[in-house]
Scaffold this motif. Structure first.
Motif, short mmCIF file in Angstrom:
data_model
loop_
_atom_site.label_atom_id
_atom_site.label_comp_id
_atom_site.label_asym_id
_atom_site.label_seq_id
_atom_site.Cartn_x
_atom_site.Cartn_y
_atom_site.Cartn_z
N ALA A 48 -33.19 -15.33 -20.06
CA ALA A 48 -32.02 -15.00 -20.78
C ALA A 48 -32.21 -14.37 -21.89
N GLU A 49 -32.57 -12.76 -21.72
CA GLU A 49 -32.40 -12.01 -22.23
C GLU A 49 -31.56 -11.16 -21.62
N GLY A 50 -31.02 -10.51 -23.05
CA GLY A 50 -30.89 -8.27 -21.62
C GLY A 50 -31.45 -7.59 -21.97
N PRO A 51 -31.22 -6.90 -20.87
CA PRO A 51 -32.36 -5.63 -20.40
C PRO A 51 -32.52 -4.79 -21.51
N THR A 52 -34.49 -4.23 -22.45
CA THR A 52 -34.51 -4.19 -23.22
C THR A 52 -35.15 -2.48 -22.67
N ARG A 112 -22.68 -18.16 -23.76
CA ARG A 112 -23.98 -17.48 -22.74
C ARG A 112 -24.02 -17.83 -21.46
N TYR A 113 -23.03 -18.74 -22.02
CA TYR A 113 -23.35 -20.23 -20.54
C TYR A 113 -22.07 -20.47 -19.72
N TYR A 137 -36.16 -0.77 -18.48
CA TYR A 137 -35.86 -1.27 -18.65
C TYR A 137 -37.19 -3.00 -18.76
N PHE A 174 -28.64 -3.32 -24.41
CA PHE A 174 -27.84 -4.33 -23.04
C PHE A 174 -27.56 -5.75 -24.08
N GLY A 175 -27.01 -6.73 -24.22
CA GLY A 175 -26.55 -8.45 -24.75
C GLY A 175 -27.27 -8.96 -24.39
N PRO A 176 -27.35 -10.14 -24.55
CA PRO A 176 -28.52 -11.15 -23.91
C PRO A 176 -27.21 -11.34 -22.81
N LEU A 202 -23.06 -8.91 -18.34
CA LEU A 202 -23.96 -7.95 -18.92
C LEU A 202 -23.26 -6.86 -19.83
N GLN A 249 -24.44 -8.78 -12.90
CA GLN A 249 -26.18 -8.75 -12.07
C GLN A 249 -26.13 -10.36 -11.73
#
Lengths: 113, 112
Positions: free
Chosen positions: A41-45, B9-10, A36, B103-105, B91, B37
């Motif tokens: 500030a983003e999720g894993p891709t 988000r926060y 990944y 996954f989301g942000p 996450l 995480q």
């Protein structure tokens, strides 16, 4: 007990050169592996995967190699681009046994222009 | 296809307060995961749902963490009461097959 290790916390590579990210695992039952990529500030891709029945899988600039006897896999990026700068996570699972993925701590790749 | 949505988000809270996170998976994905995480570490699975049933919650600190997935779609993860060591990114991921997860942000939680 870390089952998935990425011993290099960071790596810097010049643009256009090859990036090699390494991952080691301890559980011989692992039979499926994922890489990944994560930007801040983003999720894993999801990037690329490999099954234990193969020793190589290729997708464009990304190639993953698996050495089962050494319990080692590596991700090669050729050629490296500045947009590849991110944290890369290796993940492993004993899918045949219905287990979930275990993630390594990640390697931060910086591709310098 | 819309991705995995998470909110907020926060979040910043004081220790001993409670907090809840929300996740909306990709449409049609039966499996939903919550990961924690901590800075400098990889994602650690907290809980896995298959539709609205729990498949794996072996690493969920059940004395303070709870999660539910009503109607097999959206999910919430709650921490009550929060501790300093709960500061992390939470996450949410969903999948249709066992071979990859989307996954989301994430929600960045800071406990002070």
């Amino acid at each position: 007990d870390q089952q998935v290790k990425q011993n290099s916390p960071s790596l810097s590579v010049q643009e256009g050169r090859i990036s090699i990210l390494n991952c080691d695992y301890t559980n011989s039952m692992f039979d499926y592996f994922l890489w990944y990529k994560k930007y801040p500030a983003e999720g894993p891709t999801f990037l690329i995967s490999i099954s234990s029945i193969k020793d190589k899988n290729e997708d464009g600039r990304f190639t993953v190699f698996l050495n089962k006897s050494a319990k080692h896999l590596s991700l090669h990026i050729v050629p490296s681009q500045p947009g590849d700068s991110a944290v890369y996570f290796c993940a492993a699972s004993a899918l045949t046994y219905g287990q979930n993925f275990v993630f390594g701590p990640g390697t931060r790749l910086s591709v310098l222009p | 296809e819309a991705g995995v949505a998470q909110s907020p988000r926060y979040k910043i809270i004081e220790k001993r307060q409670s907090v809840a996170f929300w996740c909306n998976p990709i449409s049609g994905h039966a499996t939903l995961y919550w990961y924690q995480q901590i800075l400098g570490q990889g994602p650690k699975l907290l809980i896995q749902f298959q539709n609205n049933g729990v498949v794996d919650d072996s690493q969920l600190p059940k004395d303070r963490f709870s999660a539910e997935r009503l109607k097999g779609v959206d999910s919430t993860l709650k921490i009550q009461p929060a501790k300093l060591e709960d500061s992390a990114v939470y996450l949410c991921a969903s999948s249709r097959t066992a071979y990859e997860q989307y996954f989301g942000p994430g929600t960045r939680l800071t406990v002070t």
